[in-house]
Design an enzyme around this catalytic site. Structure first.
Site, short mmCIF file in Angstrom:
data_model
loop_
_atom_site.label_atom_id
_atom_site.label_comp_id
_atom_site.label_asym_id
_atom_site.label_seq_id
_atom_site.Cartn_x
_atom_site.Cartn_y
_atom_site.Cartn_z
N HIS A 87 -2.33 -5.42 1.62
CA HIS A 87 -3.64 -6.07 1.52
C HIS A 87 -3.41 -7.57 1.37
O HIS A 87 -2.38 -7.98 0.84
CB HIS A 87 -4.37 -5.54 0.29
CG HIS A 87 -5.61 -6.30 -0.07
ND1 HIS A 87 -6.79 -6.13 0.60
CD2 HIS A 87 -5.83 -7.25 -1.01
CE1 HIS A 87 -7.69 -6.95 0.08
NE2 HIS A 87 -7.14 -7.63 -0.90
N ASN B 60 -2.06 0.20 6.57
CA ASN B 60 -1.65 -1.08 7.17
C ASN B 60 -0.73 -1.91 6.26
O ASN B 60 -0.75 -3.13 6.30
CB ASN B 60 -2.86 -1.86 7.68
CG ASN B 60 -3.78 -2.34 6.57
OD1 ASN B 60 -3.60 -1.95 5.43
ND2 ASN B 60 -4.73 -3.18 6.92
N GLU C 58 -9.50 -10.29 -7.45
CA GLU C 58 -8.58 -9.17 -7.22
C GLU C 58 -7.36 -9.25 -8.15
O GLU C 58 -6.90 -8.23 -8.66
CB GLU C 58 -8.17 -9.15 -5.75
CG GLU C 58 -9.35 -8.77 -4.85
CD GLU C 58 -9.11 -8.99 -3.36
OE1 GLU C 58 -10.03 -8.71 -2.59
OE2 GLU C 58 -8.01 -9.45 -2.99
N LYS D 41 0.83 -1.21 0.00
CA LYS D 41 0.00 0.00 0.00
C LYS D 41 0.87 1.27 0.00
O LYS D 41 2.08 1.20 0.23
CB LYS D 41 -0.93 -0.04 1.22
CG LYS D 41 -1.93 -1.19 1.16
CD LYS D 41 -2.98 -1.05 2.26
CE LYS D 41 -3.96 -2.20 2.20
NZ LYS D 41 -5.08 -2.01 3.17
N TYR E 45 -12.46 -1.69 -3.89
CA TYR E 45 -12.99 -1.89 -2.53
C TYR E 45 -14.51 -1.76 -2.47
O TYR E 45 -15.05 -1.49 -1.39
CB TYR E 45 -12.34 -0.89 -1.57
CG TYR E 45 -10.94 -1.30 -1.13
CD1 TYR E 45 -10.74 -2.42 -0.33
CD2 TYR E 45 -9.82 -0.56 -1.49
CE1 TYR E 45 -9.48 -2.80 0.09
CE2 TYR E 45 -8.54 -0.94 -1.06
CZ TYR E 45 -8.39 -2.06 -0.27
OH TYR E 45 -7.15 -2.43 0.16
P1 CMP Z 1 -7.57 -4.46 3.61
O1 CMP Z 1 -7.16 -5.83 4.02
O2 CMP Z 1 -6.93 -3.90 2.40
O3 CMP Z 1 -9.17 -4.41 3.38
C1 CMP Z 1 -9.98 -3.26 3.65
C2 CMP Z 1 -9.21 -2.14 4.23
O4 CMP Z 1 -9.95 -1.09 4.83
C3 CMP Z 1 -8.35 -2.67 5.35
O5 CMP Z 1 -7.30 -3.45 4.83
C4 CMP Z 1 -7.92 -1.38 6.05
O6 CMP Z 1 -6.73 -0.83 5.52
C5 CMP Z 1 -9.05 -0.41 5.71
N1 CMP Z 1 -9.74 0.09 6.90
C6 CMP Z 1 -9.75 1.37 7.29
N2 CMP Z 1 -10.47 1.50 8.42
C7 CMP Z 1 -10.92 0.27 8.76
C8 CMP Z 1 -11.70 -0.23 9.82
N3 CMP Z 1 -12.19 0.56 10.79
N4 CMP Z 1 -11.96 -1.56 9.84
C9 CMP Z 1 -11.48 -2.37 8.86
N5 CMP Z 1 -10.72 -1.93 7.84
C10 CMP Z 1 -10.44 -0.62 7.77
#
Ligand code: CMP
Length: 140
Positions: A117, A114, A128, A11, A51
Site C-alpha cells: 500500500h 498488489n 494511516e 500486504k 479502508y
Molecule cells: P491500496 O493502494 O492499498 O488501496 C486500496 C486497495 O484496494 C488497492 O490498493 C487494491 O489492493 C484494492 N483493490 C481491489 N480491487 C480494486 C479495484 N478494482 N480497484 C482499485 N483497487 C482495488
C-alpha cells in the site's frame, strides 16, 4: 513534517511469499528512512476501518477479507517528497499497468494482492501512520 512522510504496508501476499526483505531493500535504496515498523495481523473489522474510505466500492468486502487473511508489515517512511516519490517507486495499483522496475511490477500478483500500500496524500499518510503507531513506536 509536511511533505516528508508516507505510510506503507507490505500486504499478505508479499509478506507470505517472503518478499518483505527484498521490498524493504528497494525502499531503503530509494532513499527512504524507516521511522516505524512492525509485523502484525489485522482483524476483518480493523481492515474495514483502515479502508473505510472505500466502503462503497464493490471490492470493499473482498479487500477487507484479503487484508485480514495473513500477516502484514505496516511502515512509516521519511524522505523529501515522500508521498509522490513512494507512489512512483511502487507503480500503478494494478500490476498489469505498473511500470517496469516498480515494486508492484516485480512482486504483485493482482490488483488486490498488489504487494504494498502507499498513501495518496500527506493528510492520509498521517492518518494511516497514526492508525498503527503511537509516538513511542517512532524512531525519527
Ligand atoms: P491500496 O493502494 O492499498 O488501496 C486500496 C486497495 O484496494 C488497492 O490498493 C487494491 O489492493 C484494492 N483493490 C481491489 N480491487 C480494486 C479495484 N478494482 N480497484 C482499485 N483497487 C482495488
Amino acid at each position: 513534517m509536511a511533505n516528508n512522510r508516507t505510510f506503507t504496508m507490505i500486504k499478505p501476499d508479499a509478506f507470505g511469499a517472503g518478499n518483505s526483505g527484498a521490498i524493504l531493500k528497494m525502499i531503503e535504496e530509494a532513499g527512504f528512512k524507516i521511522v516505524a515498523m512492525k509485523a502484525t495481523k489485522l482483524s476483518p473489522e480493523m481492515a474495514g476501518k483502515f479502508y473505510e474510505v472505500h466502503s462503497e466500492r464493490p471490492f470493499y468486502a473482498a479487500l477487507c477479507a484479503y487484508m485480514s487473511s495473513g500477516p502484514i508489515l505496516p511502515v512509516i517512511l521519511e524522505k523529501d517528497n515522500a508521498v509522490e516519490d513512494f507512489r512512483k517507486l511502487i507503480g500503478a495499483t494494478n500490476p498489469a499497468d505498473a511500470a517496469e522496475g516498480t515494486i508492484r511490477k516485480i512482486f504483485a500478483t493482482s490488483i488486490e494482492a498488489n504487494a504494498v500500500h502507499g498513501s495518496d496524500s500527506d493528510e492520509n499518510a498521517a492518518i494511516e501512520g497514526n492508525f498503527f503507531f503511537s509516538q513511542f513506536e517512532r524512531v525519527l
